[in-house]
Design a protein around this motif. Sequence first.
Motif, PDB file in Angstrom:
ATOM      1  N   CYS A   9       0.856  -1.179   0.000  1.00 20.44           N
ATOM      2  CA  CYS A   9       0.000   0.000   0.000  1.00 20.44           C
ATOM      3  C   CYS A   9       0.896   1.233   0.000  1.00 20.44           C
ATOM      4  O   CYS A   9       1.834   1.326   0.787  1.00 20.44           O
ATOM      5  N   LYS A  69      -4.882  -8.485  -4.435  1.00 24.97           N
ATOM      6  CA  LYS A  69      -6.096  -7.948  -5.061  1.00 24.97           C
ATOM      7  C   LYS A  69      -7.267  -7.824  -4.084  1.00 24.97           C
ATOM      8  O   LYS A  69      -8.021  -6.862  -4.135  1.00 24.97           O
ATOM      9  N   TYR A  74      -7.194  -4.447  -2.234  1.00 27.69           N
ATOM     10  CA  TYR A  74      -7.102  -3.186  -2.961  1.00 27.69           C
ATOM     11  C   TYR A  74      -8.189  -2.204  -2.530  1.00 27.69           C
ATOM     12  O   TYR A  74      -9.327  -2.588  -2.264  1.00 27.69           O
ATOM     13  N   LEU A  91     -10.972  -1.126  -8.891  1.00 22.42           N
ATOM     14  CA  LEU A  91      -9.945  -1.371  -7.887  1.00 22.42           C
ATOM     15  C   LEU A  91      -8.727  -0.481  -8.119  1.00 22.42           C
ATOM     16  O   LEU A  91      -8.369  -0.189  -9.254  1.00 22.42           O
ATOM     17  N   ASN A  92      -8.123  -0.075  -7.035  1.00 27.84           N
ATOM     18  CA  ASN A  92      -6.895   0.721  -7.091  1.00 27.84           C
ATOM     19  C   ASN A  92      -5.789  -0.101  -6.453  1.00 27.84           C
ATOM     20  O   ASN A  92      -5.781  -0.308  -5.240  1.00 27.84           O
ATOM     21  N   ASP A  93      -4.871  -0.575  -7.278  1.00 28.49           N
ATOM     22  CA  ASP A  93      -3.821  -1.468  -6.784  1.00 28.49           C
ATOM     23  C   ASP A  93      -2.668  -0.731  -6.100  1.00 28.49           C
ATOM     24  O   ASP A  93      -1.701  -1.341  -5.664  1.00 28.49           O
ATOM     25  N   CYS A 128      -4.376   0.160  -0.167  1.00 31.77           N
ATOM     26  CA  CYS A 128      -5.222  -0.876   0.437  1.00 31.77           C
ATOM     27  C   CYS A 128      -6.606  -0.306   0.758  1.00 31.77           C
ATOM     28  O   CYS A 128      -6.812   0.908   0.793  1.00 31.77           O
ATOM     29  N   CYS A 129      -7.537  -1.212   0.991  1.00 31.85           N
ATOM     30  CA  CYS A 129      -8.910  -0.811   1.285  1.00 31.85           C
ATOM     31  C   CYS A 129      -9.036  -0.091   2.624  1.00 31.85           C
ATOM     32  O   CYS A 129      -9.994   0.649   2.837  1.00 31.85           O
TER      33      CYS A 129
END
Length: 93
Positions: free
Chosen positions: A4, A13, A16, A24-26, A29-30
């Motif tokens: 991240c 994944k 993300y 999704l944004n790689d 992190c979520c």
Amino acid sequence: MGFCNSCGRPIVKEDYGTNKDGSLNDEFCCDCYQNGEYTEPDITLEEMIVRKTKEMMAKNDRLPETHATAITATFIPGLKRWNPEFQDDYKTL
């Protein structure tokens, strides 16, 4: 597996974050990035370093605080969120 670019944790994944359009944004992190925004927009670099230092020490009770701080204080400032050259890249996602 990457890291991240806000908190430095390893991510895959399933971890993300998401952009405004739900994709999704790689890069993040979520926990740090959802719906195209940082989840804690006002957290400072210093606060992130302290948080991650504490998390490292909680996972390894034999890790000296000075060592954990040295790791986080070296690694986290190099991540995209904390680099002024990259900060504007994510405002439009």
